[in-house]
Design an enzyme around this catalytic site. Structure first.
Site, PDB file in Angstrom:
ATOM      1  N   GLU A 189      66.329  56.757 156.804  1.00 31.96           N
ATOM      2  CA  GLU A 189      65.046  57.604 158.109  1.00 31.96           C
ATOM      3  C   GLU A 189      65.501  57.594 159.040  1.00 31.96           C
ATOM      4  OE1 GLU A 189      64.472  55.126 155.712  1.00 31.96           O
ATOM      5  OE2 GLU A 189      62.454  55.624 154.866  1.00 31.96           O
ATOM      6  N   HIS A 228      53.088  48.966 152.726  1.00 32.05           N
ATOM      7  CA  HIS A 228      52.686  50.590 152.747  1.00 32.05           C
ATOM      8  C   HIS A 228      51.220  50.640 153.331  1.00 32.05           C
ATOM      9  CE1 HIS A 228      56.093  50.315 149.767  1.00 32.05           C
ATOM     10  NE2 HIS A 228      55.812  51.590 149.810  1.00 32.05           N
TER      11      HIS A 228
END
Lengths: 317, 321
Positions: free
Chosen positions: B58, B127
């Site tokens: 990321e 999540h």
């Protein structure tokens, strides 16, 4: 390439000139810091001058430089004027970043100098992206990314070497191994101290270079840049060097053996290159004048009006 | 009729067609077709240079997006979820949001980052969080939360035209929502009144907008006309629209999927106290996520999130006080 037509004596003179500029600039900075003209964190490059001089010598004005918080040397060798760097250290609006960045955040769009980054490893993804843009836009540029060996413990180093190699991006990773990440010696913080070996694990061409010898650095960087420009993908140089001064102006430097420092000083990069006759003295004189003018410029430079505080949070369109 | 997902895909496709400098980059955006199938088919249409799969890195690919934007490209970077964006927070905060100011205006970062946010699909704590409020804390960023199919379709183009970094938060529960994208372009500056009313203002965005609209329906059954304001732009907040609505209804309920403490709802409540204090006839109500990491079990997850009955209750409390 055009720069190969340079004669060695003139290259030596240029390399020494840049190293002397960096050394004398920073010696002045120390005085100005003591006089409280410069504040904040200031990280000196003294001892490492051969790296900036050698790497920047291999670059063209079209190439890109991404730097760290110890970037006075990179900026000077890249051609950023001493006076605007000095004005930045003074926090003046005439500085490279209008006084908003200081010693750690010198930026110069005209010289394609993409900044001092004060997060260790933080500049590496930017370099990868700048190189990606060059590749996509088919511009034959090299992005030279300076970082210290301390950054090789950061995840971003590994992510970025992988990405640059995977996409064969035109990046020159210039690792300045000055042996210490702030106060922690390389062997005390990283398991594998052969840095080129670690870079090579990502299928990146990598080799170590004597970072105290500007000619060796310029040769290695020249060779690496030529390969990068030819499309051979990213290259990594481990530039073995040493900082003669502490990490920053606040650092009491208790973690290093005085004998070790003295030993490295015997290999002062300024002593490696000798110019004939009075040439060095002439350079010194020229540089002293440049720095007098830079300090005078900074002293006279205005402060940015406080009303402009919120400018440049968002672009002015 | 289309869906939020398809509207977003259409917007990306249009952007790729319109400008050679635009490319999409992220984990699984290419061969896989996007984790939420937003980019399905785009690789075949535009090729791997422009629909670019990245490694699970990321920080590197978000940072590379920043560098590419500075180098003249117009990247759209997709991060799978806001939770994963934390791995790139250094790049987003210390570089994307900062470089323009820190460089004295020399380098702008015309980058778009898209990511999913929010809970409701039993994906558990790593999540499911709603952290757009954290990003809305950061000067230098523009934060968008498209809640409708039309916004999903039309917010991307102005985001790409913006010279500064824009983060688009797509609530994971919205992708299958059907709707009309229409043909009307939208701005990325103002909030939108989604339902006019006179008795109380419900302030919501993204995933909570639809809950606020359902609550308004239910309230209308009881004779309470709620005005529903979709914040849409979480930074810079359209304070004028928020204040204007509350000046009309004199009561406010903020529905925010973020945690209450230090949240966007807290910021809005503070601004109402500051800018609309004398307009308020009741304390500002907040319906937020319980102060817990989002649990997996359905009943527990539902209990943690802002739900329609809580919004209705809060609105009734405000109106009756």
């Amino acid at each position: 390439m055009a720069r190969k037509s340079r004669t060695q004596p003139s290259r030596d003179r240029e390399l020494l000139r840049q190293m002397l500029r960096i050394r004398r600039f920073e010696e002045r900075c120390v005085e100005l810091y003591s006089g409280e003209k410069i504040r904040g964190f200031m990280h000196l490059y003294i001892g490492e001058e051969a790296v900036a001089a050698g790497v920047c010598h291999a670059l063209t004005p079209e190439d890109t430089v991404v730097s760290t918080y110890r970037e006075h040397g990179h900026a000077l060798a890249r051609g950023v004027p001493a006076k605007t760097i000095m004005a930045e250290m003074y926090g003046r609006v005439s500085g490279t970043s209008r006084g908003r960045g200081g010693s750690m955040h010198i930026f110069d769009a005209a010289r394609r100098f993409y900044g001092g980054n004060a997060i260790v490893g933080g500049g590496l993804p930017l370099a990868v992206g700048l190189a990606l843009a060059d590749k996509l836009l088919e511009r034959p540029r090299v992005t030279a990314c300076f970082f210290g060996e301390g950054a090789m413990a950061e995840g971003e180093f590994h992510e970025c070497l992988n990405l640059a190699s995977l996409w064969r991006l035109p990046v020159l990773f210039a690792c300045e191994n000055n042996q210490y990440a702030m106060g922690t010696a390389l062997a005390r913080s990283q398991a594998e101290t052969d840095l080129a070996l670690r870079a090579a694990a990502y299928d990146v061409a990598a080799w170590p270079v004597d970072g105290m010898d500007a000619r060796a650095v310029a040769d290695a960087a020249g060779k690496a840049c030529e390969a990068v420009r030819a499309g051979a993908g990213p290259h990594f140089l481990e530039l073995r060097t040493y900082r003669f001064r502490a990490h920053s102006m606040y650092d009491p430097d208790r973690y290093r053996d005085k004998a070790e420092i003295e030993q490295w000083k015997h290999r002062d990069p300024l002593d490696v290159i000798e110019l004939p006759g009075p040439e060095t003295a002439e350079l010194e004189k020229e540089i002293a004048q440049e720095l007098d003018e830079a300090i005078d410029f900074a002293e006279r430079a205005p402060l940015e009006p406080v009303e402009e505080l919120t400018r440049f949070v968002y672009s002015e369109v | 009729m289309t869906t939020y997902r398809e509207a977003m895909r259409e917007a990306i496709s249009e952007a790729l067609l319109a400008d050679e400098r635009v490319f999409l980059m992220g984990e699984d955006v290419g061969m896989y077709g996007g984790c939420f199938a937003v980019s399905l088919g785009l690789l075949e249409k535009f090729g791997p240079e422009r629909v670019r799969d990245t490694p699970l890195s990321e920080s590197a690919f978000v940072g590379a997006g920043i560098g590419a934007a500075m180098g003249g490209m117009r990247p759209i970077v997709e991060i799978m979820t806001v939770n994963f964006s934390l791995l790139a927070l250094d790049q987003i905060l210390n570089n994307a949001a900062t470089i323009l100011h820190m460089s004295g205006g020399q380098f702008n970062v015309p980058l778009v980052i898209r990511m999913t946010t929010g809970a409701g699909r039993q994906l558990a704590a790593q999540h499911s969080h709603s952290l757009e409020g954290w990003y809305a804390h950061i000067p230098g960023l523009r934060i968008l939360a498209p809640a409708t199919v039309a916004d999903a379709r039309w917010m991307l183009a102005p985001a790409l035209a913006d010279p500064d970094p824009v983060l688009i938060f797509e609530h994971g529960s919205l992708y299958n929502v059907p709707g009309e994208p229409g043909t009307e372009k939208v701005d990325i500056v103002s909030a939108a009144v989604r339902r006019p009313g006179r008795d109380v203002t419900l302030l919501a965005y993204g995933g909570t907008l639809h809950k606020a609209l359902s609550a308004a329906e239910e309230l209308a059954g009881g004779g309470i006309e709620a005005e529903v304001v979709d914040l849409r732009v979480l930074r810079p907040l359209d304070e004028a629209s928020i204040v204007a609505s509350v000046a009309k209804t004199h009561r406010a309920v903020i529905v925010d999927e973020g945690w209450r403490s230090g949240s966007l709802s807290a910021e809005i409540a503070a601004r109402l106290a500051d800018r609309a204090f004398y307009e308020l006839d009741a304390p500002v109500e907040r319906v937020c996520t319980a102060e817990v990491p989002i649990p997996y079990a359905r009943h527990m997850e539902e209990a943690a999130l802002p739900q329609v009955p809580a919004v209705v209750e809060a609105a009734r409390r405000a109106v009756s006080s």
